[in-house]
Scaffold this motif. Structure first.
Motif, mmCIF file in Angstrom:
data_model
loop_
_atom_site.group_PDB
_atom_site.id
_atom_site.type_symbol
_atom_site.label_atom_id
_atom_site.label_comp_id
_atom_site.label_asym_id
_atom_site.label_seq_id
_atom_site.Cartn_x
_atom_site.Cartn_y
_atom_site.Cartn_z
ATOM 1 N N HIS A 52 32.848 71.477 90.603
ATOM 2 C CA HIS A 52 33.535 72.294 91.603
ATOM 3 C C HIS A 52 32.853 72.235 92.967
ATOM 4 C CE1 HIS A 52 36.406 74.179 88.930
ATOM 5 N NE2 HIS A 52 35.452 74.510 88.084
ATOM 6 N N GLY A 53 31.565 71.927 92.978
ATOM 7 C CA GLY A 53 30.818 71.942 94.221
ATOM 8 C C GLY A 53 30.210 73.287 94.554
ATOM 9 N N ASP A 54 30.250 74.228 93.594
ATOM 10 C CA ASP A 54 29.743 75.570 93.874
ATOM 11 C C ASP A 54 28.386 75.860 93.240
ATOM 12 O OD1 ASP A 54 30.705 75.472 91.305
ATOM 13 O OD2 ASP A 54 31.683 77.443 91.366
ATOM 14 N N ARG A 55 27.869 74.938 92.424
ATOM 15 C CA ARG A 55 26.568 75.100 91.798
ATOM 16 C C ARG A 55 25.778 73.803 91.939
ATOM 17 N NH1 ARG A 55 25.694 78.565 87.611
ATOM 18 N NH2 ARG A 55 23.560 77.810 87.843
ATOM 19 N N MET A 56 24.462 73.932 92.057
ATOM 20 C CA MET A 56 23.623 72.755 92.215
ATOM 21 C C MET A 56 23.253 72.166 90.862
ATOM 22 S SD MET A 56 19.877 72.300 94.004
ATOM 23 C CE MET A 56 18.996 72.920 92.559
ATOM 24 N N PHE A 57 23.464 70.875 90.718
ATOM 25 C CA PHE A 57 23.057 70.154 89.516
ATOM 26 C C PHE A 57 21.640 69.625 89.718
ATOM 27 C CE2 PHE A 57 27.544 70.257 89.035
ATOM 28 C CZ PHE A 57 27.830 70.085 87.697
ATOM 29 N N GLN A 58 20.789 69.825 88.711
ATOM 30 C CA GLN A 58 19.424 69.291 88.775
ATOM 31 C C GLN A 58 18.766 69.377 87.405
ATOM 32 O OE1 GLN A 58 16.585 71.207 91.497
ATOM 33 N NE2 GLN A 58 15.773 69.190 91.996
ATOM 34 N N ILE A 59 17.936 68.379 87.126
ATOM 35 C CA ILE A 59 17.110 68.383 85.914
ATOM 36 C C ILE A 59 15.651 68.387 86.355
ATOM 37 C CG2 ILE A 59 16.401 67.092 83.860
ATOM 38 C CD1 ILE A 59 19.178 68.219 83.576
ATOM 39 N N LYS A 60 14.940 69.435 86.010
ATOM 40 C CA LYS A 60 13.516 69.551 86.349
ATOM 41 C C LYS A 60 12.722 69.828 85.088
ATOM 42 C CE LYS A 60 11.877 69.730 89.982
ATOM 43 N NZ LYS A 60 11.269 68.638 90.794
ATOM 44 N N ARG A 61 11.617 69.088 84.934
ATOM 45 C CA ARG A 61 10.723 69.278 83.802
ATOM 46 C C ARG A 61 9.280 69.259 84.299
ATOM 47 N NH1 ARG A 61 14.907 70.331 82.109
ATOM 48 N NH2 ARG A 61 16.150 69.363 80.464
ATOM 49 N N ASN A 62 8.394 69.878 83.546
ATOM 50 C CA ASN A 62 6.966 69.830 83.873
ATOM 51 C C ASN A 62 6.370 68.456 83.559
ATOM 52 O OD1 ASN A 62 6.838 72.507 84.770
ATOM 53 N ND2 ASN A 62 6.593 73.267 82.667
ATOM 54 N N ASN A 63 6.966 67.782 82.597
ATOM 55 C CA ASN A 63 6.498 66.460 82.188
ATOM 56 C C ASN A 63 7.393 65.392 82.807
ATOM 57 O OD1 ASN A 63 6.715 64.027 80.277
ATOM 58 N ND2 ASN A 63 4.830 65.028 79.556
ATOM 59 N N ASN A 64 6.814 64.473 83.587
ATOM 60 C CA ASN A 64 7.602 63.473 84.310
ATOM 61 C C ASN A 64 8.396 62.561 83.378
ATOM 62 O OD1 ASN A 64 6.758 64.422 86.779
ATOM 63 N ND2 ASN A 64 5.088 62.933 86.974
ATOM 64 N N ARG A 65 7.784 62.134 82.279
ATOM 65 C CA ARG A 65 8.478 61.250 81.341
ATOM 66 C C ARG A 65 9.633 61.975 80.673
ATOM 67 N NH1 ARG A 65 4.463 58.061 77.467
ATOM 68 N NH2 ARG A 65 6.483 57.094 76.946
ATOM 69 N N ARG A 66 9.401 63.235 80.322
ATOM 70 C CA ARG A 66 10.453 64.042 79.713
ATOM 71 C C ARG A 66 11.604 64.245 80.709
ATOM 72 N NH1 ARG A 66 12.039 65.171 74.775
ATOM 73 N NH2 ARG A 66 14.014 64.580 75.678
ATOM 74 N N GLU A 67 11.233 64.496 81.962
ATOM 75 C CA GLU A 67 12.243 64.719 82.996
ATOM 76 C C GLU A 67 13.116 63.483 83.192
ATOM 77 O OE1 GLU A 67 12.167 65.216 87.788
ATOM 78 O OE2 GLU A 67 10.974 66.664 86.636
ATOM 79 N N GLU A 68 12.501 62.317 83.266
ATOM 80 C CA GLU A 68 13.268 61.098 83.465
ATOM 81 C C GLU A 68 14.196 60.840 82.285
ATOM 82 O OE1 GLU A 68 12.664 56.332 84.424
ATOM 83 O OE2 GLU A 68 10.924 57.619 84.079
ATOM 84 N N LYS A 69 13.683 61.034 81.077
ATOM 85 C CA LYS A 69 14.501 60.813 79.881
ATOM 86 C C LYS A 69 15.689 61.766 79.852
ATOM 87 C CE LYS A 69 14.170 60.553 74.834
ATOM 88 N NZ LYS A 69 13.262 60.672 73.656
ATOM 89 N N ASP A 70 15.429 63.039 80.136
ATOM 90 C CA ASP A 70 16.503 64.026 80.106
ATOM 91 C C ASP A 70 17.501 63.805 81.246
ATOM 92 O OD1 ASP A 70 15.361 65.153 77.907
ATOM 93 O OD2 ASP A 70 14.599 66.936 78.927
ATOM 94 N N ARG A 71 17.000 63.343 82.379
ATOM 95 C CA ARG A 71 17.889 63.104 83.513
ATOM 96 C C ARG A 71 18.846 61.946 83.226
ATOM 97 N NH1 ARG A 71 14.276 62.327 87.103
ATOM 98 N NH2 ARG A 71 14.494 60.074 87.323
ATOM 99 N N VAL A 72 18.334 60.896 82.633
ATOM 100 C CA VAL A 72 19.180 59.751 82.277
ATOM 101 C C VAL A 72 20.244 60.173 81.261
ATOM 102 C CG1 VAL A 72 19.220 57.506 81.140
ATOM 103 C CG2 VAL A 72 17.451 58.015 82.828
ATOM 104 N N ALA A 73 19.828 60.964 80.277
ATOM 105 C CA ALA A 73 20.771 61.447 79.265
ATOM 106 C C ALA A 73 21.821 62.359 79.893
ATOM 107 C CB ALA A 73 20.021 62.182 78.158
ATOM 108 N N ALA A 74 21.394 63.193 80.836
ATOM 109 C CA ALA A 74 22.322 64.108 81.490
ATOM 110 C C ALA A 74 23.317 63.353 82.358
ATOM 111 C CB ALA A 74 21.542 65.113 82.334
ATOM 112 N N ALA A 75 22.845 62.344 83.091
ATOM 113 C CA ALA A 75 23.743 61.543 83.925
ATOM 114 C C ALA A 75 24.796 60.856 83.067
ATOM 115 C CB ALA A 75 22.940 60.515 84.730
#
Length: 244
Positions: free
Chosen positions: A89-112
């Motif tokens: 809708h454009g009314d909420r910000m999408f973002q994946i943030k993790r404390n662990n960089n490798r975990r963040e990248e993995k989850d971000r790819v899966a989310a995309a």
């Protein structure tokens, strides 16, 4: 903080008995605001193969949005009315943030990838008309941007507009991007696009980024591909100072 995975496995795996839960990928917007990714889909083919192609081409932009944080709004048209995504809708910000960089990248790819399924779904369910073009979507860019900017608690910084279209509009004489019977030449493309802006069927978006996807990625023959390429160049020359 978003959960790293759900009961179904990787983050973002949609449940078979319901729609994708896009809130899994949304965070609160920082006080400085966030970019906006506006996705415009001119759907002339709603086959599964085309839907997958569209999702694949858009996915890198989704990955960047999820990395940096961004509002996402999606509008599609098969030649008639505009279709708006239940997810974007454009009314909420999408973002994946993790404390662990490798975990963040993995989850971000899966989310995309998971969000790409929403784009795939929009394309396949869009009703395609025998007549239509990208004109209506391009004409509505500034209205869509103003809609997002006027939403309470939304603060947009920079804008990227993705336009999926073969730029081979057909069937309406009054449509400035109707290419029926038009020869593939730079001068014809220039005249068509000049008409678009002179009649204000399409207007400039200033400094906002515009990226055309899908040009020459379909089954068009060589002359049609050439004309589409010329049209893209002429549109880019007029619609934005940052266009490709």
């Amino acid at each position: 903080m978003l959960a790293a995975c759900d009961a179904g496995g990787l983050l973002g795996t949609s449940k078979a008995d319901g729609p994708l839960d896009c809130s899994k990928y949304q965070e609160s917007t920082p006080s400085a605001g966030a970019p906006l990714l506006l996705v415009l889909l001119d759907v002339t083919d709603n086959s599964a193969a085309t839907a997958q192609r569209v999702a694949t081409r858009v996915q890198p932009y989704l990955d960047t949005a999820l990395k940096d944080g961004a509002y996402i709004r999606l509008v599609a048209s098969g030649g008639t009315a505009m279709t708006y995504s239940d997810c974007f809708h454009g009314d909420r910000m999408f973002q994946i943030k993790r404390n662990n960089n490798r975990r963040e990248e993995k989850d971000r790819v899966a989310a995309a990838k998971a969000l790409g399924t929403e784009i795939d779904h929009v394309v396949q369910t869009e009703r395609v008309s025998a007549k239509g073009s990208a004109t209506g979507l391009l004409a509505g860019i500034n209205d869509e941007l103003n809609t997002v900017r006027s939403t309470p608690d939304v603060k947009v910084t920079d804008v990227t507009v993705l336009v999926w279209s073969d730029l081979l509009g057909t069937g309406q004489d009054s449509d400035c991007l109707n290419v029926d019977g038009k020869k593939a030449s730079a001068s014809i493309a220039e005249a068509l696009v000049k008409r678009c802006f002179e009649t204000q069927q399409i207007t400039t978006v200033g400094n906002d980024k515009v990226r055309f996807l899908g040009v020459n990625e379909g089954a068009a023959d060589r002359p049609q591909q050439d004309l589409a390429r010329y049209l893209k160049g002429e549109l880019c020359r007029r619609i934005s100072s940052d266009c490709s």
